[in-house]
Design an enzyme around this catalytic site. Structure first.
Site, short mmCIF file in Angstrom:
data_model
loop_
_atom_site.label_atom_id
_atom_site.label_comp_id
_atom_site.label_asym_id
_atom_site.label_seq_id
_atom_site.Cartn_x
_atom_site.Cartn_y
_atom_site.Cartn_z
N ASN A 1 -21.26 -12.21 -15.91
CA ASN A 1 -20.00 -12.71 -16.48
C ASN A 1 -19.16 -13.35 -15.40
O ASN A 1 -18.87 -12.69 -14.40
CB ASN A 1 -19.18 -11.55 -17.09
CG ASN A 1 -19.79 -11.07 -18.38
OD1 ASN A 1 -20.64 -11.73 -18.98
ND2 ASN A 1 -19.38 -9.89 -18.81
N HIS B 1 -15.15 -12.16 -2.75
CA HIS B 1 -15.45 -11.50 -4.02
C HIS B 1 -16.72 -10.67 -3.91
O HIS B 1 -17.81 -11.15 -4.19
CB HIS B 1 -15.61 -12.60 -5.10
CG HIS B 1 -15.55 -12.07 -6.50
ND1 HIS B 1 -14.87 -12.74 -7.50
CD2 HIS B 1 -16.07 -10.98 -7.09
CE1 HIS B 1 -14.98 -12.08 -8.64
NE2 HIS B 1 -15.70 -11.00 -8.41
N HIS C 1 -26.48 -3.50 -9.11
CA HIS C 1 -26.72 -2.59 -10.24
C HIS C 1 -28.03 -1.86 -10.02
O HIS C 1 -29.02 -2.47 -9.63
CB HIS C 1 -26.80 -3.36 -11.55
CG HIS C 1 -25.49 -3.85 -12.05
ND1 HIS C 1 -24.48 -3.01 -12.45
CD2 HIS C 1 -25.02 -5.10 -12.22
CE1 HIS C 1 -23.44 -3.73 -12.84
NE2 HIS C 1 -23.73 -5.00 -12.71
N ASP D 1 -19.44 -12.96 -5.59
CA ASP D 1 -19.42 -12.04 -6.74
C ASP D 1 -20.64 -11.13 -6.70
O ASP D 1 -21.28 -10.84 -7.71
CB ASP D 1 -19.37 -12.81 -8.08
CG ASP D 1 -18.97 -11.91 -9.24
OD1 ASP D 1 -19.02 -12.36 -10.39
OD2 ASP D 1 -18.62 -10.73 -8.99
N ASN E 1 -12.64 -2.91 -9.02
CA ASN E 1 -13.13 -2.27 -10.24
C ASN E 1 -14.10 -1.13 -9.92
O ASN E 1 -15.20 -1.04 -10.46
CB ASN E 1 -13.76 -3.29 -11.19
CG ASN E 1 -14.94 -4.03 -10.58
OD1 ASN E 1 -15.06 -4.16 -9.37
ND2 ASN E 1 -15.85 -4.47 -11.44
N HIS F 1 -9.89 -13.10 -13.27
CA HIS F 1 -11.21 -13.24 -13.88
C HIS F 1 -10.95 -13.82 -15.26
O HIS F 1 -10.49 -13.11 -16.15
CB HIS F 1 -11.88 -11.86 -13.95
CG HIS F 1 -13.11 -11.79 -14.82
ND1 HIS F 1 -14.32 -11.33 -14.36
CD2 HIS F 1 -13.33 -12.11 -16.11
CE1 HIS F 1 -15.22 -11.38 -15.34
NE2 HIS F 1 -14.64 -11.84 -16.41
N HIS G 1 -18.48 -6.75 -4.72
CA HIS G 1 -18.36 -5.44 -5.35
C HIS G 1 -19.10 -4.43 -4.49
O HIS G 1 -20.33 -4.45 -4.45
CB HIS G 1 -18.93 -5.47 -6.77
CG HIS G 1 -18.15 -6.34 -7.70
ND1 HIS G 1 -17.04 -5.90 -8.38
CD2 HIS G 1 -18.29 -7.64 -8.02
CE1 HIS G 1 -16.54 -6.90 -9.11
NE2 HIS G 1 -17.27 -7.97 -8.91
N LEU G 2 -18.35 -3.57 -3.80
CA LEU G 2 -18.99 -2.59 -2.92
C LEU G 2 -19.29 -1.28 -3.65
O LEU G 2 -19.95 -0.40 -3.10
CB LEU G 2 -18.11 -2.32 -1.69
CG LEU G 2 -17.95 -3.52 -0.76
CD1 LEU G 2 -17.03 -3.18 0.41
CD2 LEU G 2 -19.30 -3.97 -0.24
N HIS H 1 -14.57 -16.96 -9.65
CA HIS H 1 -15.83 -17.43 -10.25
C HIS H 1 -15.67 -18.40 -11.42
O HIS H 1 -16.06 -18.09 -12.54
CB HIS H 1 -16.75 -16.27 -10.63
CG HIS H 1 -16.09 -15.16 -11.39
ND1 HIS H 1 -15.27 -15.34 -12.49
CD2 HIS H 1 -16.15 -13.83 -11.20
CE1 HIS H 1 -14.86 -14.17 -12.92
NE2 HIS H 1 -15.38 -13.24 -12.18
#
Lengths: 476, 391, 189
Positions: free
Chosen positions: A302, A85, A333, A329, A119, A203, A87-88, A256
């Site tokens: 989240n 999990h 940001h 996860d 996403n 999710h 996020h690239l 998660h």
């Protein structure tokens, strides 16, 4: 073993060949002085890597001239970690992270494979975008596998072209970022996915119950005056999808999980024999909603950080097999999305580079006085887990869920023996280091452990035989 | 202030209670509040008013006492003192609120401070400039205090991390509205003093001990309720929350000890203060109820219900009143309704808060000793003759 | 701000340690009686005279002088109370809080104000009082009565009526009440 197309694909589309590293002409690497830990057990041994394979595992290997020697004294030598999990953020949000920097961060964290979440912008709901991300992954510091979206645009309405994506080797589908709210759509998706032999991952957050919340709904949110996301928002969907898994006979993986009751639901489903798997994030093993006291959006995520009791339950679930894997996860940001008021801030925290330390602290550290554990839970915590069981959660068990183990045609998580793919990590479980967000390999800085001292660090990482991380420094 | 400073969490445990980042918090069970002296001491170190809980009984008593002086200022022909001359106070209002903003502006101007007002709809935040950049830009022009109202809980705390100026919380989401609680306490004390035939300044905060207060209405979404309950509980009052089931906070574990009732008629005969909250229709409170009519039928203070109140009981409302919903038109104008006094006292209390943050150093029991030194205490020594921090 | 202010403030929580009693209770009464007579003499009566006691030290003295004046002239002289906290020039430099409420009974336009304070030192309190009085109307004249003038003026302020001139060291402290005047020191707690 080079990648192959799945035998049942008829479209003729091939998975992009992962090009071997340029200098891997049978270059030799000797990992000396460590303890090899894999699914078969634990033993003091040196490991010799030649090219992209393990050549020998045994006591006191000698290093041929020209070989790279990596010191692993006091360390564990384990199969490379696999993150289910990550996020690239590429395509669409390259300010926060891209495939190259995310893979580098993964390698620094001991990961030799990550599953990139869909996403992105545009989302990975078509073969074109999937191909783009897979190609960006060629030449990265770790293997980049791709998860596809369940629905077009992750909007929860129409099914995405899962067959087309599966033809590219995509084995896991999720709308992560949100859950599929419409139960009818989810049922159809599970049935369709069952036909393709892929796994759907959810999710779990019911939008109606969770809407407007920025932290766990409980005593702390009530004290701080912050709208909350109740535990039930997750549990309602976990229960629902377990029922759908029973109904459709499909395989489902829960992303998660964060609450005690979710763990209990999964345990019951497994006892019933359903094809259910679950992952837990490092932050849910160690941080609680009390961290929100200063209204710091760094801790906004989240599903949100929950209570002490939920952390304890998550740790127990890791120990008793209810939880199959720890997945980071990793959610980068840029500062403007975190350095703002709580309601405006984006949820999510970095995870790749701190996972090993946090997980070791939560699951394996001695618990004599509650000290040494990262994060809050006290004397009610379960007894520490063995190194091999913790590494199982980080490496070969997620590898299996992702379909990347050797007997599934992949090269991740397998036992360290001659002939195995040389995707390895060397972990020093006692190394103390202070987390400096500026010095992380990730492009972003939003780690909740900023400034804290953690115990446990990855010293070296080998990807296809190439040392991509040496002495905790990224080489590529 | 470097960016990493602002983000380093400083969670710590204090003896006698669970305190993180200077905020007290709940356990999973009954509320554990840190020692009052400890919080008052922490408050004296602070330059901000973010939560009424930070003041402690001493702090609240000080504010009420100083407000007495400012009430007198308000009665003069020229209601102005030069106390904060040359200081700049900036209102940063990200939420519409003419009344509170005007009240603060009046307070600052009566202290002779320079005032700037800054409201969201017209600001550059619409063009994408972040709150942090906006606040830092304004601070760079030389600002002594920010008065911040924002729909997100914790926004004033965030501003306090970003700038050197003092920060007053004028309302942050559902969290707190400290000056409202203070002016409400001031108004109650004023009413109790009148009842006893004494001057307000002769009435200490002992008058709150055992006082029975009912807080009625949309408690779930009300920062006024939270601040009010914190202040009143600290002062020893007994608070009962009265609300429809869907407008009660999801968990009362994070609140001081209060009673809860769903039946207004049963509570009214035994209260000294009936505090009516506004139904926050603009924040969607209407979605929590079948209809506004049903709300006012069960929880509105009608003329019939007002007659259930004890003779001496007062009726309060933070304003603006939804006449006919929380309170009947004629009840709002009864002598027992002190709503207008709340507004009048608001300016004096806000003057006291601004003066104490910017002019006075922090309030506390040592303040009396400090001020008797007077400006005639002699030349301000360049070096503390006792060496080091005299506190 | 808090740190810097505390360093510049006379020790917070300090204790007054008396050393020498300079005036006894009777001396103070006699001085106040004399001041009362001087006020009447200087102003040729008590028309439009109003006493304003400075909070808090000057207030009991002002009331005492008022009763003296009533004994002498038979007419009641109004007494106002003035707290100068909001007019001080050291706001923001050291902690300042009002000690008591201000009550000025009427518009001061055309009145003759006699400010009453216990100790005259640097003169800054009186200067603040003059600023405050200006906000209540344009007085005909302002005169100053103090029990003790201890020197060390920093502003051009002089008293019209003095109980006792008392040269002091700058670090000493003078404590005045109706019970007497005592010289001492302030010691940190």
């Amino acid at each position: 073993m080079p990648d192959r197309c799945r035998p049942w694909i008829r479209s003729g589309v091939t998975v992009p060949e992962v090009r071997a590293a340029p200098s891997a002409k049978r270059h030799t690497v000797v990992i000396r002085g460590g303890t090899v830990v894999d699914a078969t057990g634990e033993r003091r041994a040196d490991v010799v890597v030649s090219g992209d394979q393990v050549a020998a595992v045994g006591e006191s290997a000698s290093a041929p001239p020209g070989a790279t020697v990596l010191d692993a004294g006091g360390c564990w030598v384990a199969p490379g970690l696999v993150d289910l999990h990550t996020h690239l953020r590429e395509p669409g949000d390259e300010d926060a992270e891209n495939v190259e920097s995310g893979a580098r961060a993964a390698a620094c964290g001991g990961y030799t494979a990550v599953l990139a979440m869909p996403n992105t912008d545009p989302p990975i709901d078509s073969a074109a975008v999937a191909r783009e991300v897979l190609e960006l992954g060629v030449g990265a510091a770790c293997r980049v596998a791709v998860a596809g979206a369940i629905t077009v645009g992750r909007a929860g309405q129409r099914l995405a072209p899962m067959g087309e994506l599966a033809a590219l080797g995509v084995r896991i589908f999720t709308d992560d970022g949100t859950g599929v709210q419409d139960v009818g759509v989810m049922r159809r998706a599970l049935e369709y996915g069952r036909g393709l032999g892929v796994t759907l991952a959810q999710h779990c957050e019911d939008a109606a119950l969770a809407a407007g919340g920025h932290m766990h709904e409980g005593a702390w949110s009530s004290w701080l005056g912050v709208p909350g996301r109740p535990a039930e928002a997750e549990e309602v969907m976990v229960a629902r999808d377990i029922a759908l898994a029973r109904m459709t006979g499909a395989r489902i993986h829960f992303l998660h999980l964060s609450t005690a009751r979710s763990m209990a639901l999964v345990a019951a489903a497994k006892a019933e024999g359903l094809a259910v798997s679950a992952e837990v994030a490092p932050h849910h093993l160690s941080l609680t909603d009390a961290e929100m006291a200063g209204y710091d959006p760094l801790f906004k995520v989240n599903p949100p950080l929950r209570t002490d009791a939920d952390v304890v339950a998550a740790r127990s679930a890791c120990a008793d097999g209810t939880v199959d894997a720890v997945a980071t996860d990793h959610a980068p940001h840029p500062p403007e999305r975190k350095d703002t008021t709580l309601d405006d801030a984006a949820p999510g925290m970095l995870g790749l580079e701190t996972a090993v330390a946090v997980v070791l602290g939560a699951l394996a550290a001695p618990v004599a006085d509650g000290g040494g554990r990262t994060g809050g839970a006290g004397p009610r915590t379960p007894p520490p887990m063995a190194a091999r069981d913790v590494l199982a959660l980080l490496s070969w068990r997620p590898a299996r869920i992702a379909g990347l183990t050797p007997d599934q045609g992949g090269d991740q998580g397998g036992p360290i023996a001659p002939g195995a793919a040389a995707n390895l990590c060397v972990i020093d479980p006692t190394h103390r280091w202070q987390v400096d967000p500026v010095r992380l390999a990730s492009r972003s800085r939003n780690t909740p452990w900023a400034g804290r001292t953690l115990t446990g660090r990855v010293r070296h990482t080998l990807y296809r035989g190439e040392p991509v991380v040496v002495d905790a420094e990224a080489q590529r | 202030m470097s960016r990493t400073d602002a983000r380093t969490p400083t969670a710590r445990r204090a003896p006698g209670g669970r305190v993180r980042d200077g905020h007290a918090g709940p356990e999973d069970g009954p509320l554990v509040v840190p020692e009052p002296e400890e919080r008052a001491r922490a408050a004296r170190e602070r330059r901000h008013l973010l939560s009424v809980g930070d003041l402690g009984v001493e702090g609240i008593a000080d504010v009420l006492r100083v407000s007495d002086s400012f009430v007198e200022v308000g009665r003069r022909a020229i209601p102005k003192v030069p106390a904060l001359r040359g200081r700049t106070v900036v209102m940063v209002f990200a939420e519409e609120s003419t009344r509170t903003r005007l009240s603060f502006e009046t307070a600052a101007k009566r202290l002779s401070a320079d005032v700037m007002s800054f409201s969201w709809a017209t600001s550059s935040t619409k063009k994408g400039e972040s709150l942090r950049d906006t606040v830092e830009t304004v601070a760079a022009m030389g600002v002594d205090a920010f008065v911040v109202r924002h729909p997100s809980a914790g926004a004033p705390a965030a501003v306090a991390r970003w700038v050197d100026a003092s920060v007053v919380n004028a309302g942050d989401g559902w969290h707190e509205h400290p000056t409202q609680a203070l002016l409400d306490c001031y108004t109650i004390r004023q009413a109790l003093a009148e009842r006893a035939g004494r001057a307000p300044e002769e009435t200490g905060v002992e008058c709150f001990a055992g006082l029975r207060v009912a807080v009625v209405g949309d408690v779930r979404h009300s920062r006024v309720a939270r601040s009010g309950v914190l202040a009143l509980s600290a002062l020893g009052a007994r608070v009962t929350l009265v609300a429809p089931g869907s407008l009660v906070p999801p968990s009362l574990a994070g609140w001081p000890p209060v009673s809860l009732s769903y039946d207004l008629d049963a509570v009214l005969p035994d209260v000294d203060v009936c505090y009516l909250l506004r139904l926050q229709t603009e924040r969607g409170a209407g979605a929590f109820l079948p209809s506004v009519r049903e709300y006012s039928a069960h929880y509105g203070l009608t003329a019939r219900r007002a007659r259930l109140l004890p003779e001496d009981a007062i009726v309060m409302h933070p304003g603006p009143m939804n006449r006919g919903i929380e309170i009947a038109d004629d009840v709002a104008d009864l002598p027992r309704s002190v709503v207008l006094r709340q507004v009048a006292n608001g300016v004096a209390v806000r003057m006291a808060v601004l003066f104490m943050l910017l002019g006075a150093g922090a309030p506390g029991p040592d303040a009396a000793t400090a001020s008797t030194a007077g400006p005639d205490a002699g030349p301000v020594p360049a070096v503390d003759p006792l060496g080091g921090d005299g506190a | 701000m808090a740190e810097r202010e505390r360093r510049l403030t006379p020790p917070r929580g300090g204790v007054f340690v008396p050393r020498v009693q300079v005036l006894s209770h009777e001396d103070v009464q006699r001085a106040l009686t004399r001041i009362g007579h001087e006020i009447v003499e200087r102003n040729h009566g008590l028309d439009d005279v109003i006493l304003v006691g400075l909070q808090t030290g000057g207030v009991p003295l002002a009331f005492r002088i008022a009763s003296v004046l009533e004994e002498i002239e038979g007419s009641a002289v109004p007494v106002g109370l003035l707290d100068v906290a909001f007019y001080r020039d050291d706001i923001g430099i050291r902690p300042v809080l009002p000690e008591a409420v201000t009550e000025i009974p009427s518009d001061l336009a055309g009145q003759l104000v006699v400010l009453v304070d216990d100790v005259l030192f640097t003169g800054r309190t009186v200067r603040a009082a003059l600023n405050a009085l200006a906000d209540y109307g344009r007085a005909r004249a302002v005169q100053l009565a103090v029990m003790v003038d201890r020197g060390h003026r920093e502003l051009p302020i002089r008293p019209d009526y003095v109980g006792k001139n008392m040269p002091t060291r700058i670090d000493e402290q003078v404590d005045v009440s109706l019970e007497g005047v005592v010289l001492g020191d302030v010691v940190a707690r």
